[in-house]
Design an enzyme around this catalytic site. Sequence first.
Site, short mmCIF file in Angstrom:
data_model
loop_
_atom_site.label_atom_id
_atom_site.label_comp_id
_atom_site.label_asym_id
_atom_site.label_seq_id
_atom_site.Cartn_x
_atom_site.Cartn_y
_atom_site.Cartn_z
N ARG A 84 -0.29 -6.09 15.45
CA ARG A 84 0.09 -4.71 15.14
C ARG A 84 -1.09 -3.78 15.44
O ARG A 84 -2.19 -4.00 14.98
CB ARG A 84 0.54 -4.60 13.67
CG ARG A 84 1.89 -5.26 13.44
CD ARG A 84 2.32 -5.18 11.99
NE ARG A 84 1.70 -6.20 11.17
CZ ARG A 84 2.03 -6.44 9.89
NH1 ARG A 84 2.96 -5.72 9.31
NH2 ARG A 84 1.43 -7.39 9.20
N LYS A 127 -2.50 2.89 9.96
CA LYS A 127 -1.42 3.56 9.22
C LYS A 127 -1.91 4.15 7.90
O LYS A 127 -1.45 5.21 7.49
CB LYS A 127 -0.24 2.61 9.01
CG LYS A 127 -0.29 1.76 7.77
CD LYS A 127 1.02 1.03 7.52
CE LYS A 127 0.88 -0.09 6.51
NZ LYS A 127 0.34 0.26 5.20
N ILE A 172 -20.34 -2.38 10.54
CA ILE A 172 -20.96 -1.38 11.43
C ILE A 172 -21.04 -1.92 12.84
O ILE A 172 -21.95 -1.59 13.59
CB ILE A 172 -22.33 -0.89 10.91
CG1 ILE A 172 -23.31 -2.04 10.70
CG2 ILE A 172 -22.19 -0.07 9.63
CD1 ILE A 172 -24.76 -1.59 10.50
N LEU A 222 -6.75 -8.11 0.16
CA LEU A 222 -7.03 -9.27 1.03
C LEU A 222 -7.19 -8.85 2.49
O LEU A 222 -6.64 -7.84 2.91
CB LEU A 222 -5.94 -10.33 0.89
CG LEU A 222 -4.50 -10.00 1.30
CD1 LEU A 222 -4.28 -9.99 2.80
CD2 LEU A 222 -3.56 -11.00 0.66
N CYS A 269 -3.04 -2.16 8.77
CA CYS A 269 -3.49 -1.35 7.62
C CYS A 269 -4.30 -0.10 7.99
O CYS A 269 -3.86 1.01 7.73
CB CYS A 269 -4.29 -2.23 6.66
SG CYS A 269 -3.26 -3.50 5.91
N THR A 317 0.86 -1.19 0.00
CA THR A 317 0.00 0.00 0.00
C THR A 317 0.89 1.24 0.00
O THR A 317 1.63 1.46 0.97
CB THR A 317 -0.92 -0.02 1.24
OG1 THR A 317 -1.68 -1.22 1.20
CG2 THR A 317 -1.84 1.19 1.26
N1 LIG Z 1 -1.35 -7.27 6.05
C1 LIG Z 1 -2.42 -6.98 5.34
O1 LIG Z 1 -3.55 -7.40 5.65
C2 LIG Z 1 -2.32 -6.13 4.11
C3 LIG Z 1 -3.40 -6.10 3.21
C4 LIG Z 1 -3.28 -5.32 2.06
C5 LIG Z 1 -2.12 -4.58 1.85
N2 LIG Z 1 -1.11 -4.62 2.76
C6 LIG Z 1 0.10 -3.85 2.47
O2 LIG Z 1 1.07 -4.75 1.94
C7 LIG Z 1 2.40 -4.36 2.38
C8 LIG Z 1 3.06 -5.51 3.10
O3 LIG Z 1 2.30 -5.79 4.27
P1 LIG Z 1 2.55 -7.10 5.14
O4 LIG Z 1 1.54 -7.09 6.22
O5 LIG Z 1 2.66 -8.28 4.24
O6 LIG Z 1 4.00 -6.76 5.72
P2 LIG Z 1 4.99 -7.67 6.59
O7 LIG Z 1 5.68 -6.75 7.50
O8 LIG Z 1 4.24 -8.85 7.12
O9 LIG Z 1 6.03 -8.22 5.51
C9 LIG Z 1 6.95 -7.43 4.82
C10 LIG Z 1 8.14 -8.31 4.45
O10 LIG Z 1 9.01 -7.58 3.57
C11 LIG Z 1 10.33 -7.96 3.86
N3 LIG Z 1 11.29 -7.00 3.25
C12 LIG Z 1 11.59 -5.75 3.65
N4 LIG Z 1 12.50 -5.20 2.80
C13 LIG Z 1 12.75 -6.13 1.84
C14 LIG Z 1 13.59 -6.15 0.68
N5 LIG Z 1 14.32 -5.11 0.35
N6 LIG Z 1 13.60 -7.28 -0.05
C15 LIG Z 1 12.85 -8.34 0.28
N7 LIG Z 1 12.03 -8.38 1.36
C16 LIG Z 1 11.98 -7.28 2.13
C17 LIG Z 1 10.36 -8.02 5.37
O11 LIG Z 1 11.47 -8.76 5.85
C18 LIG Z 1 9.01 -8.71 5.66
O12 LIG Z 1 9.15 -10.12 5.70
C19 LIG Z 1 2.19 -3.10 3.22
O13 LIG Z 1 2.34 -1.98 2.39
C20 LIG Z 1 0.75 -3.22 3.67
O14 LIG Z 1 0.18 -1.96 3.95
C21 LIG Z 1 -1.18 -5.40 3.87
#
Ligand SMILES: NC(=O)c1ccc[n+]([C@@H]2O[C@H](COP(=O)([O-])OP(=O)(O)OC[C@H]3O[C@@H](n4cnc5c(N)ncnc54)[C@H](O)[C@@H]3O)[C@@H](O)[C@H]2O)c1
Length: 441
Positions: free
Chosen positions: A334, A269, A256, A156, A266, A121
């Site tokens: 988180r 932040k 609701i 998701l 999410c 995101t």
């Molecule tokens: N968690 C959710 O439900 C969700 C849903 C939709 C969107 N998002 C978005 O997706 C993104 C990821 O969220 P998440 O919850 O999966 O994060 P997370 O913290 O679970 O995972 C991020 C991963 O990226 C790795 N990483 C960091 N730098 C890296 C690099 N240079 N090369 C390779 N790997 C690297 C970290 O070690 C970590 O394992 C965020 O922007 C979040 O806002 C999350």
Amino acid sequence: MKIAIFGTGYVGLVTGACLAQVGHNVCCVDVDKDKVASLRAGVIPIYEPGLKDVVEHAVAEGRLSFTTDAREAVDHGEVIFIAVGTPPDEDGSADLRYVLAVGKTVAEHMQDYRLVVTKSTVPVGTADKVKSAMTEVLEARAATIAFDVASNPEFLKEGAAVSDFMKPDRIVVGTDSPRVEKLMRELYAPFNRNHDKLIFTDVRSSELTKYAANALLATKISFMNELANIAEKVGADIEQVRQGIGSDPRIGYHFIYPGCGYGGSCFPKDVKALVKTAEDLSYAPQLLSAVDAVNDRQKERLFQKLRIRFGDDLTGKTIALWGLAFKPNTDDMREAPSRTLMEALWAAGAKVRAFDPEALHEAERLYGDRDDLQLCSSAFEVLDGADALVICTEWQQFRSPDFAEIKQRLTHAVIVDGRNLYDPALMAEKGIEYFSIGRGR
Ligand SMILES: NC(=O)c1ccc[n+]([C@@H]2O[C@H](COP(=O)([O-])OP(=O)(O)OC[C@H]3O[C@@H](n4cnc5c(N)ncnc54)[C@H](O)[C@@H]3O)[C@@H](O)[C@H]2O)c1
């Protein structure tokens, strides 16, 4: 197709596993060596229903691999997803350092055309920033290699991530390039058989769509929490109000539910980041700022209710907690309301005994060194000697517990319910002092 995914967190791992499940050949790369080692050993580092089976199957079929070697991943994937974290910076804006680092890494290693897709995101304008960062690296290499950067936000839900990914409501792709559209249509074809779920937009609209979706859902929650607090003041029952408005098809029953505030990686932040984006452009986003502020206040409600019952000084009190994860069916803590509550309780001198079906290991990682927290492996064990039970997460197993046993184990028969799981009349009948959100006492 050959695909690489940078980041094997909640989004990257689910994306990689599901794309491999439908026949693509996926290489997942992460900088976290321990995570990659455990994935290679068949251990899934997060709790997500159904994920283990999908990963095991795809690995066994030879279509899913894990590495820490970025070059290997860039060589492998014609399409490269960025699914790394975008945590909040101190000022609330999204920290793009991990996203941009991946863009640069791809540019360092690529030998021919690559499509880079931001699935993290990211604020509007990030795809342009990734493009610039990549161009800089390619220029430094004196390399002329074509590439595209597209946006494909992920919708998701943790706790239902695999089924959400396999059966998406919509797949939004931001691009102006026919080549990218063709590649993305091919990539998502297996998820797009029943009817066309692909929505192509320009890049900036795609980036904003993700924030718009999360901000609207957060707004619905904060709206209901605001109404719940008003309901308490005027002597109404927010659960009856919820039924009364949800039956209107223009409003609907989804999202609701009043409660103890939204958490997770999410909503908090993303709302803050959208506020910051607007403010940076000299626009005061009054509604979004209020959504955030209402949520911060709501996360304090459970503690306030305990103080109303037991007084300001909670020294010597022990509070039992059911639910540590920010919502059911995940181990993610988180920004969880449980954390706001526990930290307030500790500051007021109380001790906490806590249970969660999946998040105990995460609580141990976060707070394992505290002697005022005892993590218990059963829901009823936490009650022994506690002065009250507080419910922070609506796990299914908490919905119809043995109230007689709760009463017998607690020192005082007090339940503070942050999820409105029980009927206040039934609680009164059972002789339990019951504090909930927007109704009851
Ligand atoms: N968690 C959710 O439900 C969700 C849903 C939709 C969107 N998002 C978005 O997706 C993104 C990821 O969220 P998440 O919850 O999966 O994060 P997370 O913290 O679970 O995972 C991020 C991963 O990226 C790795 N990483 C960091 N730098 C890296 C690099 N240079 N090369 C390779 N790997 C690297 C970290 O070690 C970590 O394992 C965020 O922007 C979040 O806002 C999350």
